[in-house]
Write a protein that holds these residues in place. Sequence first.
Motif, short mmCIF file in Angstrom:
data_model
loop_
_atom_site.label_atom_id
_atom_site.label_comp_id
_atom_site.label_asym_id
_atom_site.label_seq_id
_atom_site.Cartn_x
_atom_site.Cartn_y
_atom_site.Cartn_z
N ALA A 53 -6.59 -0.57 -10.19
CA ALA A 53 -6.98 -1.23 -8.94
C ALA A 53 -6.06 -0.74 -7.84
CB ALA A 53 -6.89 -2.75 -9.06
N SER A 54 -6.61 -0.60 -6.64
CA SER A 54 -5.78 -0.21 -5.50
C SER A 54 -6.28 -0.93 -4.26
CB SER A 54 -5.82 1.30 -5.27
OG SER A 54 -7.12 1.74 -4.93
N VAL A 55 -5.34 -1.25 -3.38
CA VAL A 55 -5.69 -1.93 -2.13
C VAL A 55 -4.70 -1.52 -1.05
CG1 VAL A 55 -4.34 -3.99 -2.75
CG2 VAL A 55 -6.18 -4.17 -1.05
N ARG A 56 -5.20 -1.30 0.15
CA ARG A 56 -4.34 -1.04 1.31
C ARG A 56 -4.89 -1.83 2.48
NH1 ARG A 56 -3.64 4.86 2.41
NH2 ARG A 56 -5.57 4.76 3.63
N VAL A 57 -4.00 -2.59 3.14
CA VAL A 57 -4.42 -3.43 4.26
C VAL A 57 -3.44 -3.27 5.41
CG1 VAL A 57 -5.42 -5.10 2.64
CG2 VAL A 57 -3.12 -5.48 3.55
N VAL A 58 -3.90 -3.67 6.59
CA VAL A 58 -3.05 -3.72 7.77
C VAL A 58 -2.98 -5.18 8.23
CG1 VAL A 58 -2.68 -2.91 10.12
CG2 VAL A 58 -3.79 -1.41 8.44
N ALA A 59 -1.79 -5.74 8.24
CA ALA A 59 -1.60 -7.14 8.61
C ALA A 59 -1.81 -7.33 10.10
CB ALA A 59 -0.21 -7.61 8.20
N GLY A 60 -2.41 -8.49 10.45
CA GLY A 60 -2.69 -8.79 11.84
C GLY A 60 -2.03 -10.07 12.31
N GLU A 61 -2.80 -10.89 13.01
CA GLU A 61 -2.27 -12.09 13.63
C GLU A 61 -2.21 -13.26 12.64
OE1 GLU A 61 -1.07 -12.05 16.72
OE2 GLU A 61 -1.56 -9.91 16.69
N VAL A 62 -1.44 -14.27 12.98
CA VAL A 62 -1.31 -15.47 12.14
C VAL A 62 -2.66 -16.16 12.01
CG1 VAL A 62 -0.30 -17.78 12.01
CG2 VAL A 62 1.12 -15.82 12.67
N ASP A 63 -2.99 -16.56 10.77
CA ASP A 63 -4.21 -17.30 10.48
C ASP A 63 -3.80 -18.62 9.85
OD1 ASP A 63 -6.57 -18.39 9.52
OD2 ASP A 63 -7.33 -16.52 8.67
N ASP A 64 -3.92 -19.71 10.61
CA ASP A 64 -3.54 -21.02 10.09
C ASP A 64 -4.77 -21.89 9.84
OD1 ASP A 64 -4.31 -21.53 12.67
OD2 ASP A 64 -2.46 -22.53 13.28
N SER A 65 -5.91 -21.26 9.57
CA SER A 65 -7.14 -22.02 9.30
C SER A 65 -7.01 -22.77 7.98
CB SER A 65 -8.34 -21.07 9.24
OG SER A 65 -8.25 -20.21 8.13
#
Length: 265
Positions: free
Chosen positions: A175-187
């Motif tokens: 398995a492989s995953v690559r992501v780019v983190a963004g803004e805070v999500d407090d939902s």
Amino acid sequence: MTPTARDRAAAPLRHRPVTVHAWDDVVFAHWRHDPESLAPLVPRGTRPDVVDGSAWAGLSAYVFRETRVPPFPPSGRLGTMTEVTIEILTVDDAGRHGVVYRTVDTGNVPAIVAAHALLGVPYTFSHARAKRRGDVLTYRSVRHRGGLGPAAVVRSSRRSRSTRDGGPVPPRHAASVRVVAGEVDDSSLAVELTTRAGIHARYLTQTVFWQRQHDPLTLRSARLERLGGDLPDAVGMPGLLDRQPDSLLVLDGTTVRYAWGEVVS
């Protein structure tokens, strides 16, 4: 008043911590499912947890650092490990909202042995790697040839010799995953999917609950750059990674404490 997910995670441990970890660079990817499709995959005494109208299965990837087993100081052998998991969110009849790990893939052999012997968590021997550059997080895990559990360490070397002699080549699920983190999500949905009160695990003939405690999480939304692999096939969940996640989040870090909960069933 019904406790929130944040309240559940902050609840005092009922017993002395078994392990304490710094939990860093976490990627949470979750997909909506029909509860009936996941029900056969969770242990007796639990059921898929319905959140926002759906049951949820997921992939998570993270780095454990500064692992220690109280009252001892951090261990060099258990200290740092990369883990990639396939999981299902669960709840039991007592209302404990947890997670069932279908697999936890890691290259840390002492952790594999300890998890199988003491916790009932299905750790698997794999080449698991993590990399972070700024807000870009990348994980890749490739299983050693062999099966689940500590015996795979031995089987892997034996099978490597077998394949050199012209024998069959077992699958190496990855398995492989690559992501780019963004803004805070407090939902509320982000909190419910990531803040679980513990682990439901099958240990010998019983289902047990391990309590998990941490401070409230500061979660960030994320953008997917890469996701793939056939690791879910190995745990009875084929096709899990074939579509975009319904929820994709990043946690920069927290401290996680695990302690014995009780027998569920």
